[in-house]
Write an enzyme that holds these catalytic residues in place. Structure first.
Site, PDB file in Angstrom:
ATOM      1  N   ASN A 162      -0.048   7.432  10.654  1.00 38.46           N
ATOM      2  CA  ASN A 162       0.351   7.268  12.057  1.00 38.46           C
ATOM      3  C   ASN A 162       1.807   7.630  12.340  1.00 38.46           C
ATOM      4  O   ASN A 162       2.146   8.043  13.440  1.00 38.46           O
ATOM      5  CB  ASN A 162      -0.002   5.869  12.576  1.00 38.46           C
ATOM      6  CG  ASN A 162       0.649   4.770  11.795  1.00 38.46           C
ATOM      7  OD1 ASN A 162       1.177   4.997  10.710  1.00 38.46           O
ATOM      8  ND2 ASN A 162       0.619   3.565  12.320  1.00 38.46           N
ATOM      9  N   GLU A 261       2.890  -3.405   3.877  1.00 39.97           N
ATOM     10  CA  GLU A 261       2.897  -3.436   5.346  1.00 39.97           C
ATOM     11  C   GLU A 261       1.475  -3.162   5.780  1.00 39.97           C
ATOM     12  O   GLU A 261       1.017  -2.026   5.728  1.00 39.97           O
ATOM     13  CB  GLU A 261       3.832  -2.350   5.904  1.00 39.97           C
ATOM     14  CG  GLU A 261       5.284  -2.508   5.530  1.00 39.97           C
ATOM     15  CD  GLU A 261       5.967  -3.637   6.279  1.00 39.97           C
ATOM     16  OE1 GLU A 261       5.326  -4.273   7.142  1.00 39.97           O
ATOM     17  OE2 GLU A 261       7.142  -3.886   5.981  1.00 39.97           O
TER      18      GLU A 261
END
Ligand code: ADP
Length: 488
Positions: A162, A261
Protein backbone atom coordinates in the site's frame (compact mmCIF):
# COMPACT_ATOMS: atom_id res chain seq x y z
CA UNK A 1 22.74 4.69 -14.97
CA UNK A 2 20.78 7.45 -13.26
CA UNK A 3 17.85 6.66 -10.97
CA UNK A 4 15.30 8.29 -13.23
CA UNK A 5 16.59 6.39 -16.28
CA UNK A 6 16.34 3.18 -14.23
CA UNK A 7 12.71 4.02 -13.38
CA UNK A 8 11.88 5.01 -16.97
CA UNK A 9 13.23 1.66 -18.15
CA UNK A 10 11.00 -0.24 -15.72
CA UNK A 11 7.98 1.81 -16.80
CA UNK A 12 8.87 1.10 -20.43
CA UNK A 13 8.79 -2.64 -19.74
CA UNK A 14 12.46 -3.45 -19.12
CA UNK A 15 12.57 -6.41 -16.71
CA UNK A 16 13.73 -5.85 -13.15
CA UNK A 17 16.01 -8.11 -11.12
CA UNK A 18 16.61 -8.89 -7.50
CA UNK A 19 19.52 -6.99 -5.88
CA UNK A 20 21.94 -9.22 -4.00
CA UNK A 21 25.44 -8.35 -2.77
CA UNK A 22 25.52 -5.28 -4.97
CA UNK A 23 24.55 -7.17 -8.14
CA UNK A 24 21.30 -7.20 -10.11
CA UNK A 25 20.40 -10.85 -10.11
CA UNK A 26 17.99 -13.04 -12.06
CA UNK A 27 16.37 -16.04 -10.41
CA UNK A 28 18.62 -19.12 -10.85
CA UNK A 29 15.88 -20.87 -12.81
CA UNK A 30 15.22 -17.72 -14.87
CA UNK A 31 11.65 -17.41 -13.57
CA UNK A 32 9.99 -13.98 -13.67
CA UNK A 33 6.60 -12.59 -12.69
CA UNK A 34 4.51 -9.79 -14.11
CA UNK A 35 3.66 -6.54 -12.33
CA UNK A 36 0.30 -5.03 -13.33
CA UNK A 37 -1.15 -1.51 -13.39
CA UNK A 38 -4.32 -1.70 -11.27
CA UNK A 39 -5.94 1.16 -13.21
CA UNK A 40 -5.85 -0.72 -16.52
CA UNK A 41 -5.10 -4.30 -15.61
CA UNK A 42 -2.21 -4.14 -18.11
CA UNK A 43 1.31 -5.45 -17.54
CA UNK A 44 4.00 -2.89 -16.65
CA UNK A 45 7.01 -5.20 -16.66
CA UNK A 46 8.31 -8.38 -15.04
CA UNK A 47 10.77 -8.99 -12.24
CA UNK A 48 12.87 -11.91 -11.03
CA UNK A 49 10.78 -14.53 -9.23
CA UNK A 50 13.33 -15.49 -6.60
CA UNK A 51 13.27 -18.71 -4.63
CA UNK A 52 14.98 -20.14 -1.56
CA UNK A 53 18.43 -20.04 -3.22
CA UNK A 54 18.25 -16.26 -3.76
CA UNK A 55 16.86 -15.77 -0.25
CA UNK A 56 19.87 -17.64 1.13
CA UNK A 57 22.28 -15.66 -1.05
CA UNK A 58 20.74 -12.40 0.18
CA UNK A 59 21.12 -13.40 3.82
CA UNK A 60 24.69 -14.57 3.18
CA UNK A 61 25.40 -11.12 1.68
CA UNK A 62 23.81 -9.29 4.61
CA UNK A 63 25.75 -11.45 7.04
CA UNK A 64 29.04 -10.90 5.19
CA UNK A 65 28.50 -7.11 5.22
CA UNK A 66 27.28 -6.87 8.82
CA UNK A 67 30.49 -6.48 10.79
CA UNK A 68 32.09 -3.92 8.51
CA UNK A 69 28.84 -1.95 8.30
CA UNK A 70 28.49 -1.85 12.08
CA UNK A 71 31.99 -0.35 12.21
CA UNK A 72 31.33 2.36 9.66
CA UNK A 73 31.34 5.58 11.70
CA UNK A 74 27.83 6.83 12.49
CA UNK A 75 28.58 10.08 10.68
CA UNK A 76 29.31 8.15 7.50
CA UNK A 77 26.18 6.01 7.84
CA UNK A 78 24.29 9.24 8.35
CA UNK A 79 25.87 10.81 5.27
CA UNK A 80 24.86 7.87 3.08
CA UNK A 81 21.27 8.01 4.34
CA UNK A 82 21.16 11.76 3.76
CA UNK A 83 22.51 11.28 0.23
CA UNK A 84 19.77 8.69 -0.36
CA UNK A 85 17.19 11.17 0.95
CA UNK A 86 18.47 13.83 -1.45
CA UNK A 87 18.38 11.39 -4.37
CA UNK A 88 14.81 10.26 -3.61
CA UNK A 89 13.63 13.86 -3.38
CA UNK A 90 15.50 14.82 -6.56
CA UNK A 91 13.68 11.99 -8.34
CA UNK A 92 10.26 12.73 -6.86
CA UNK A 93 8.46 12.78 -10.18
CA UNK A 94 9.94 9.49 -11.40
CA UNK A 95 9.24 7.76 -8.07
CA UNK A 96 5.68 9.14 -8.04
CA UNK A 97 5.01 7.79 -11.53
CA UNK A 98 6.34 4.37 -10.56
CA UNK A 99 4.26 4.24 -7.37
CA UNK A 100 1.11 5.26 -9.26
CA UNK A 101 1.80 2.72 -12.00
CA UNK A 102 2.16 -0.30 -9.73
CA UNK A 103 -0.06 0.66 -6.79
CA UNK A 104 -2.75 2.90 -8.31
CA UNK A 105 -2.88 5.93 -6.01
CA UNK A 106 -3.17 9.35 -7.65
CA UNK A 107 0.01 11.12 -8.68
CA UNK A 108 -0.70 13.77 -6.04
CA UNK A 109 -0.84 11.08 -3.35
CA UNK A 110 2.21 9.36 -4.81
CA UNK A 111 4.18 12.63 -4.58
CA UNK A 112 2.98 12.85 -0.99
CA UNK A 113 4.33 9.35 -0.39
CA UNK A 114 7.71 10.29 -1.86
CA UNK A 115 7.91 13.25 0.54
CA UNK A 116 6.75 11.13 3.50
CA UNK A 117 8.80 8.07 2.56
CA UNK A 118 11.92 10.07 1.76
CA UNK A 119 11.69 11.80 5.11
CA UNK A 120 12.35 8.52 6.96
CA UNK A 121 15.79 8.47 5.32
CA UNK A 122 16.51 12.03 6.49
CA UNK A 123 15.05 11.46 9.95
CA UNK A 124 17.18 8.37 10.53
CA UNK A 125 20.25 10.03 8.99
CA UNK A 126 19.82 12.49 11.85
CA UNK A 127 19.24 9.75 14.43
CA UNK A 128 22.28 7.69 13.34
CA UNK A 129 24.63 10.08 15.15
CA UNK A 130 22.55 10.23 18.35
CA UNK A 131 22.69 6.62 19.53
CA UNK A 132 23.64 6.91 23.18
CA UNK A 133 24.04 4.68 26.19
CA UNK A 134 24.68 5.31 29.88
CA UNK A 135 27.33 5.00 32.50
CA UNK A 136 27.07 4.66 36.25
CA UNK A 137 28.11 2.90 39.42
CA UNK A 138 26.12 -0.14 40.56
CA UNK A 139 24.41 0.01 43.98
CA UNK A 140 26.98 -2.34 45.53
CA UNK A 141 29.75 0.09 44.61
CA UNK A 142 31.89 -2.73 43.24
CA UNK A 143 31.25 -2.34 39.53
CA UNK A 144 31.03 0.53 37.17
CA UNK A 145 28.27 -0.08 34.64
CA UNK A 146 28.57 0.83 30.97
CA UNK A 147 25.45 0.31 28.89
CA UNK A 148 26.24 0.39 25.19
CA UNK A 149 23.84 -0.06 22.32
CA UNK A 150 24.84 -2.41 19.52
CA UNK A 151 23.16 -3.16 16.18
CA UNK A 152 20.88 -6.18 16.37
CA UNK A 153 22.36 -7.66 13.19
CA UNK A 154 21.08 -8.84 9.80
CA UNK A 155 17.39 -8.03 9.51
CA UNK A 156 14.62 -9.35 7.28
CA UNK A 157 12.32 -6.50 6.28
CA UNK A 158 8.99 -7.53 4.75
CA UNK A 159 6.83 -4.76 3.32
CA UNK A 160 3.26 -4.48 2.00
CA UNK A 161 1.96 -3.01 -1.28
CA UNK A 162 0.00 0.00 0.00
CA UNK A 163 2.96 2.37 0.51
CA UNK A 164 5.66 0.78 -1.65
CA UNK A 165 8.28 3.44 -0.88
CA UNK A 166 7.44 4.60 2.64
CA UNK A 167 7.11 1.12 4.17
CA UNK A 168 10.57 0.29 2.82
CA UNK A 169 12.31 3.50 3.96
CA UNK A 170 10.61 3.29 7.37
CA UNK A 171 12.46 -0.01 7.93
CA UNK A 172 15.65 0.47 5.91
CA UNK A 173 16.29 3.95 7.41
CA UNK A 174 16.50 2.87 11.06
CA UNK A 175 18.17 -0.46 10.23
CA UNK A 176 21.05 1.26 8.42
CA UNK A 177 21.26 4.07 10.95
CA UNK A 178 21.65 1.52 13.75
CA UNK A 179 24.34 -0.38 11.85
CA UNK A 180 22.25 -3.34 10.72
CA UNK A 181 22.31 -4.91 7.26
CA UNK A 182 19.10 -6.03 5.59
CA UNK A 183 17.28 -8.41 3.30
CA UNK A 184 14.22 -6.61 1.97
CA UNK A 185 11.26 -8.59 0.66
CA UNK A 186 8.78 -6.22 -1.05
CA UNK A 187 5.17 -7.19 -1.75
CA UNK A 188 4.72 -9.16 -4.95
CA UNK A 189 2.11 -6.66 -6.20
CA UNK A 190 4.50 -3.67 -5.95
CA UNK A 191 8.17 -4.73 -6.16
CA UNK A 192 9.31 -2.00 -8.58
CA UNK A 193 9.54 0.95 -6.19
CA UNK A 194 11.80 -1.04 -3.87
CA UNK A 195 14.08 -1.87 -6.79
CA UNK A 196 14.28 1.86 -7.59
CA UNK A 197 15.13 2.53 -3.95
CA UNK A 198 17.89 -0.10 -4.14
CA UNK A 199 19.14 1.73 -7.23
CA UNK A 200 19.31 4.94 -5.17
CA UNK A 201 21.31 3.15 -2.46
CA UNK A 202 23.66 1.71 -5.07
CA UNK A 203 24.16 5.14 -6.66
CA UNK A 204 25.01 6.86 -3.38
CA UNK A 205 27.65 4.24 -2.70
CA UNK A 206 26.17 2.00 -0.03
CA UNK A 207 28.59 -0.94 0.34
CA UNK A 208 27.55 -4.19 -1.35
CA UNK A 209 25.49 -6.52 0.83
CA UNK A 210 24.24 -3.87 3.26
CA UNK A 211 20.82 -3.83 1.58
CA UNK A 212 19.62 -6.74 -0.54
CA UNK A 213 16.24 -6.98 -2.23
CA UNK A 214 14.54 -10.29 -2.98
CA UNK A 215 11.51 -10.11 -5.29
CA UNK A 216 9.27 -13.17 -5.34
CA UNK A 217 5.74 -14.49 -5.71
CA UNK A 218 6.54 -17.14 -3.11
CA UNK A 219 7.46 -15.21 0.03
CA UNK A 220 7.27 -18.27 2.25
CA UNK A 221 9.47 -20.31 -0.07
CA UNK A 222 12.04 -17.58 -0.68
CA UNK A 223 12.39 -16.28 2.90
CA UNK A 224 10.68 -18.74 5.28
CA UNK A 225 13.87 -20.74 5.86
CA UNK A 226 15.74 -17.57 6.83
CA UNK A 227 13.69 -17.23 10.01
CA UNK A 228 15.41 -20.24 11.56
CA UNK A 229 18.85 -19.39 10.15
CA UNK A 230 21.10 -18.33 13.04
CA UNK A 231 22.63 -15.54 10.92
CA UNK A 232 19.30 -13.69 10.88
CA UNK A 233 18.70 -11.66 14.06
CA UNK A 234 15.64 -9.59 13.37
CA UNK A 235 12.31 -9.60 11.56
CA UNK A 236 10.38 -6.44 10.78
CA UNK A 237 7.06 -7.05 9.09
CA UNK A 238 4.23 -4.82 7.89
CA UNK A 239 1.17 -6.60 6.58
CA UNK A 240 -1.90 -8.52 7.58
CA UNK A 241 -2.46 -9.85 11.09
CA UNK A 242 -2.83 -13.53 10.04
CA UNK A 243 0.50 -13.52 8.17
CA UNK A 244 2.11 -11.55 11.01
CA UNK A 245 1.01 -14.13 13.58
CA UNK A 246 2.34 -16.95 11.46
CA UNK A 247 5.71 -15.21 11.02
CA UNK A 248 5.90 -14.49 14.76
CA UNK A 249 5.44 -18.20 15.41
CA UNK A 250 8.18 -19.05 12.89
CA UNK A 251 10.45 -16.36 14.36
CA UNK A 252 10.21 -18.06 17.75
CA UNK A 253 12.49 -20.76 16.36
CA UNK A 254 15.43 -18.35 16.09
CA UNK A 255 14.24 -16.15 19.03
CA UNK A 256 14.32 -13.18 16.67
CA UNK A 257 13.73 -9.60 17.66
CA UNK A 258 10.41 -8.79 16.01
CA UNK A 259 8.70 -5.59 14.96
CA UNK A 260 5.19 -6.07 13.67
CA UNK A 261 2.93 -3.50 12.05
CA UNK A 262 -0.29 -5.39 11.48
CA UNK A 263 -3.92 -4.59 10.77
CA UNK A 264 -6.08 -1.86 12.24
CA UNK A 265 -9.71 -0.97 12.75
CA UNK A 266 -9.60 2.69 13.64
CA UNK A 267 -12.62 4.25 15.35
CA UNK A 268 -13.41 7.83 14.36
CA UNK A 269 -15.37 9.32 17.25
CA UNK A 270 -17.39 12.50 16.77
CA UNK A 271 -18.72 14.06 19.98
CA UNK A 272 -21.69 16.43 20.12
CA UNK A 273 -19.39 19.41 20.77
CA UNK A 274 -17.15 18.73 17.74
CA UNK A 275 -16.54 21.31 15.04
CA UNK A 276 -18.49 19.45 12.37
CA UNK A 277 -16.75 21.10 9.42
CA UNK A 278 -13.40 20.03 10.82
CA UNK A 279 -14.77 16.57 11.62
CA UNK A 280 -15.98 16.06 8.04
CA UNK A 281 -12.64 17.23 6.66
CA UNK A 282 -10.78 14.91 9.05
CA UNK A 283 -13.15 12.05 8.21
CA UNK A 284 -12.43 12.41 4.50
CA UNK A 285 -8.68 12.35 5.19
CA UNK A 286 -8.85 9.44 7.63
CA UNK A 287 -11.10 7.43 5.31
CA UNK A 288 -9.89 8.15 1.80
CA UNK A 289 -6.16 8.77 2.16
CA UNK A 290 -4.47 6.13 0.02
CA UNK A 291 -7.90 5.04 -1.35
CA UNK A 292 -8.72 3.76 2.13
CA UNK A 293 -5.94 1.19 1.73
CA UNK A 294 -4.07 2.09 4.91
CA UNK A 295 -3.95 0.32 8.25
CA UNK A 296 -4.57 3.77 9.79
CA UNK A 297 -7.79 4.24 7.78
CA UNK A 298 -10.88 5.09 9.82
CA UNK A 299 -12.84 1.85 9.84
CA UNK A 300 -15.76 2.72 12.14
CA UNK A 301 -17.40 6.14 12.42
CA UNK A 302 -18.92 6.50 15.88
CA UNK A 303 -21.07 9.62 16.01
CA UNK A 304 -23.02 11.09 18.93
CA UNK A 305 -26.71 10.60 18.17
CA UNK A 306 -27.47 14.33 18.50
CA UNK A 307 -25.18 15.23 15.56
CA UNK A 308 -25.51 12.06 13.52
CA UNK A 309 -27.99 13.34 10.98
CA UNK A 310 -26.04 16.48 10.24
CA UNK A 311 -22.65 14.75 10.18
CA UNK A 312 -23.87 11.99 7.86
CA UNK A 313 -25.48 14.49 5.48
CA UNK A 314 -22.35 16.65 5.20
CA UNK A 315 -19.99 13.67 5.08
CA UNK A 316 -22.12 12.06 2.35
CA UNK A 317 -21.95 15.19 0.20
CA UNK A 318 -18.17 15.50 0.65
CA UNK A 319 -17.58 11.80 -0.12
CA UNK A 320 -19.89 11.96 -3.13
CA UNK A 321 -17.82 14.81 -4.57
CA UNK A 322 -14.61 12.73 -4.69
CA UNK A 323 -13.49 11.85 -8.18
CA UNK A 324 -12.69 8.24 -8.99
CA UNK A 325 -10.22 7.61 -11.80
CA UNK A 326 -6.80 6.47 -12.91
CA UNK A 327 -4.03 7.84 -10.71
CA UNK A 328 -2.39 9.44 -13.72
CA UNK A 329 -5.54 11.44 -14.53
CA UNK A 330 -5.54 15.07 -13.42
CA UNK A 331 -7.92 15.71 -10.49
CA UNK A 332 -8.31 12.08 -9.38
CA UNK A 333 -9.06 11.71 -5.67
CA UNK A 334 -9.54 7.96 -5.57
CA UNK A 335 -7.45 5.65 -7.73
CA UNK A 336 -8.33 1.96 -8.22
CA UNK A 337 -8.14 -0.64 -5.49
CA UNK A 338 -5.12 -2.90 -5.73
CA UNK A 339 -6.78 -5.91 -7.37
CA UNK A 340 -10.11 -7.50 -8.21
CA UNK A 341 -10.13 -9.76 -5.16
CA UNK A 342 -9.80 -6.69 -2.98
CA UNK A 343 -12.61 -4.86 -4.76
CA UNK A 344 -14.96 -7.83 -4.50
CA UNK A 345 -14.25 -8.11 -0.79
CA UNK A 346 -14.92 -4.40 -0.19
CA UNK A 347 -18.19 -4.63 -2.10
CA UNK A 348 -19.25 -7.74 -0.19
CA UNK A 349 -18.81 -5.82 3.08
CA UNK A 350 -21.24 -3.16 1.85
CA UNK A 351 -23.74 -5.79 0.70
CA UNK A 352 -23.55 -7.57 4.04
CA UNK A 353 -24.27 -4.33 5.96
CA UNK A 354 -27.19 -3.49 3.68
CA UNK A 355 -28.67 -6.97 4.04
CA UNK A 356 -28.64 -6.38 7.80
CA UNK A 357 -30.61 -3.16 7.37
CA UNK A 358 -28.02 -0.39 6.88
CA UNK A 359 -28.73 2.46 4.45
CA UNK A 360 -26.35 3.51 1.67
CA UNK A 361 -26.02 7.30 1.81
CA UNK A 362 -23.70 7.58 -1.16
CA UNK A 363 -21.70 5.19 -3.37
CA UNK A 364 -21.97 1.45 -2.92
CA UNK A 365 -22.19 0.51 -6.58
CA UNK A 366 -19.62 -1.38 -8.60
CA UNK A 367 -18.57 0.71 -11.60
CA UNK A 368 -18.28 -1.07 -14.95
CA UNK A 369 -15.19 -1.03 -17.14
CA UNK A 370 -11.55 -1.97 -16.62
CA UNK A 371 -9.58 -1.20 -13.45
CA UNK A 372 -10.52 -2.11 -9.89
CA UNK A 373 -12.31 1.14 -9.04
CA UNK A 374 -14.70 1.58 -6.13
CA UNK A 375 -16.61 4.77 -5.29
CA UNK A 376 -16.46 6.67 -1.99
CA UNK A 377 -19.25 5.12 0.05
CA UNK A 378 -21.04 6.08 3.27
CA UNK A 379 -23.42 3.65 4.99
CA UNK A 380 -25.55 4.76 7.91
CA UNK A 381 -27.25 2.75 10.64
CA UNK A 382 -24.72 -0.08 10.51
CA UNK A 383 -25.57 -2.81 13.00
CA UNK A 384 -22.92 -4.18 15.36
CA UNK A 385 -21.60 -7.48 14.09
CA UNK A 386 -21.77 -6.41 10.42
CA UNK A 387 -18.62 -7.47 8.62
CA UNK A 388 -17.89 -3.89 7.59
CA UNK A 389 -17.23 -3.02 11.25
CA UNK A 390 -15.65 -6.29 12.37
CA UNK A 391 -13.23 -6.63 9.42
CA UNK A 392 -10.55 -4.27 8.15
CA UNK A 393 -12.19 -2.59 5.12
CA UNK A 394 -9.12 -1.42 3.12
CA UNK A 395 -11.26 0.62 0.73
CA UNK A 396 -13.17 3.93 0.62
CA UNK A 397 -16.19 2.72 2.58
CA UNK A 398 -17.35 4.51 5.74
CA UNK A 399 -19.80 2.75 8.07
CA UNK A 400 -21.55 5.01 10.62
CA UNK A 401 -22.79 3.92 14.05
CA UNK A 402 -24.09 6.06 16.92
CA UNK A 403 -23.59 6.36 20.66
CA UNK A 404 -25.15 8.39 23.45
CA UNK A 405 -22.67 8.36 26.36
CA UNK A 406 -18.90 8.60 26.69
CA UNK A 407 -18.82 5.14 28.28
CA UNK A 408 -20.62 3.75 25.29
CA UNK A 409 -18.17 5.47 22.93
CA UNK A 410 -15.22 3.95 24.82
CA UNK A 411 -16.76 0.48 24.70
CA UNK A 412 -17.56 0.69 20.99
CA UNK A 413 -14.16 2.15 20.09
CA UNK A 414 -12.27 -0.57 21.96
CA UNK A 415 -14.49 -3.39 20.70
CA UNK A 416 -11.90 -4.78 18.31
CA UNK A 417 -8.87 -7.06 18.55
CA UNK A 418 -6.89 -4.27 16.85
CA UNK A 419 -5.29 -1.27 18.56
CA UNK A 420 -3.42 0.82 16.02
CA UNK A 421 -5.01 4.27 15.92
CA UNK A 422 -8.16 6.09 16.98
CA UNK A 423 -9.47 9.53 16.01
CA UNK A 424 -11.50 11.82 18.28
CA UNK A 425 -13.27 15.05 17.44
CA UNK A 426 -14.27 17.25 20.39
CA UNK A 427 -13.65 20.84 21.49
CA UNK A 428 -13.80 19.93 25.16
CA UNK A 429 -10.30 19.63 26.65
CA UNK A 430 -11.54 17.95 29.83
CA UNK A 431 -13.26 15.33 27.76
CA UNK A 432 -10.14 14.82 25.65
CA UNK A 433 -7.97 14.25 28.71
CA UNK A 434 -10.55 11.86 30.19
CA UNK A 435 -11.37 9.96 27.03
CA UNK A 436 -8.03 9.48 25.27
CA UNK A 437 -6.31 7.42 28.02
CA UNK A 438 -9.27 5.02 27.96
CA UNK A 439 -8.65 4.22 24.28
CA UNK A 440 -6.65 1.04 23.72
CA UNK A 441 -4.71 2.32 20.72
CA UNK A 442 -1.03 2.98 20.13
CA UNK A 443 -1.84 6.30 18.45
CA UNK A 444 -4.65 8.81 18.85
CA UNK A 445 -5.49 11.76 16.62
CA UNK A 446 -7.38 14.55 18.39
CA UNK A 447 -9.15 16.84 15.91
CA UNK A 448 -7.05 15.48 13.06
CA UNK A 449 -7.59 12.69 10.57
CA UNK A 450 -3.90 12.05 9.89
CA UNK A 451 -1.30 11.18 12.55
CA UNK A 452 1.49 9.53 10.54
CA UNK A 453 4.76 11.45 10.60
CA UNK A 454 8.36 10.25 10.41
CA UNK A 455 9.09 12.15 13.63
CA UNK A 456 6.46 10.28 15.66
CA UNK A 457 6.41 6.68 16.95
CA UNK A 458 4.02 4.77 14.70
CA UNK A 459 2.65 1.50 15.99
CA UNK A 460 -0.13 -0.37 17.68
CA UNK A 461 -1.14 -2.40 20.70
CA UNK A 462 -3.18 -5.63 20.91
CA UNK A 463 -3.26 -7.49 17.57
CA UNK A 464 -2.05 -4.42 15.66
CA UNK A 465 1.51 -5.29 16.47
CA UNK A 466 4.72 -4.91 18.38
CA UNK A 467 7.23 -2.08 18.37
CA UNK A 468 7.30 1.37 16.81
CA UNK A 469 8.52 2.81 13.54
CA UNK A 470 9.65 6.41 13.15
CA UNK A 471 10.23 8.92 15.92
CA UNK A 472 13.12 8.68 18.36
CA UNK A 473 11.77 5.23 19.21
CA UNK A 474 12.12 3.81 15.67
CA UNK A 475 15.84 3.12 15.90
CA UNK A 476 15.43 1.20 19.20
CA UNK A 477 13.94 -1.69 17.23
CA UNK A 478 17.34 -2.25 15.59
CA UNK A 479 19.53 -1.85 18.68
CA UNK A 480 20.38 -4.29 21.43
CA UNK A 481 21.74 -3.32 24.86
CA UNK A 482 25.15 -4.48 25.86
CA UNK A 483 25.94 -4.02 29.53
CA UNK A 484 29.60 -4.06 30.51
CA UNK A 485 30.49 -4.42 34.19
CA UNK A 486 33.85 -2.77 34.95
CA UNK A 487 35.55 -3.71 38.21
CA UNK A 488 37.52 -0.84 39.69
P1 ADP B 1 -1.72 -7.84 2.35
O1 ADP B 1 -3.10 -8.17 2.76
O2 ADP B 1 -1.30 -6.43 2.60
O3 ADP B 1 -1.33 -8.34 1.01
P2 ADP B 1 0.07 -9.77 3.49
O4 ADP B 1 0.25 -9.95 4.94
O5 ADP B 1 -0.45 -10.90 2.69
O6 ADP B 1 -0.87 -8.52 3.42
O7 ADP B 1 1.38 -9.25 2.79
C1 ADP B 1 2.31 -8.39 3.39
C2 ADP B 1 3.70 -8.84 3.03
O8 ADP B 1 3.91 -10.11 3.61
C3 ADP B 1 3.94 -9.00 1.55
O9 ADP B 1 5.27 -8.59 1.26
C4 ADP B 1 3.81 -10.49 1.35
O10 ADP B 1 4.54 -10.99 0.25
C5 ADP B 1 4.42 -10.99 2.63
N1 ADP B 1 4.07 -12.37 2.97
C6 ADP B 1 2.90 -13.01 2.80
N2 ADP B 1 3.00 -14.29 3.21
C7 ADP B 1 4.28 -14.46 3.64
C8 ADP B 1 5.02 -15.57 4.19
N3 ADP B 1 4.48 -16.76 4.35
N4 ADP B 1 6.31 -15.36 4.52
C9 ADP B 1 6.90 -14.15 4.35
N5 ADP B 1 6.25 -13.09 3.85
C10 ADP B 1 4.96 -13.23 3.51
Amino acid sequence: MSVDAFIEDLLAGKPGDAYIYGAWTEAADGKRFTVFDPATGEAITSVADSSAAEGSAALAAADAAQEAWSQVPPRERSRLLMAAYDAVVANTEAFARLITAEMGKSLAEARGEVAYGGEFLRWFAEEAVRIDGRFGTLPNGRLRMMVDRRPVGPSLLITPWNFPLAMATRKIGPALAAGCTAVVKPAELTPLTTLALAKVLEEVGLPAGVVNVVTTTDPGGATGHLLSDPRLRKLSFTGSTPVGKMLLAQAAEGVLRCSMELGGSAPFVVFEDADLDAAVEGAIAAKTRNIGEACTAANRFLVHESVREEFVARFGVAMGALRVGAGTQEGTDLGPLIDERSRERVHSLVEDAVERGARVVVGGELPSGPGHFYPATVIDGVLPGSRVVTEEIFGPVAPVQTFTTEDEAVALANETPYGLVGYVYTRDLDRTMRFVPRLQFGMVGVNTGVVSDPGAPFGGVKESGLGREGGREGIDEYLEYQYVGLAH
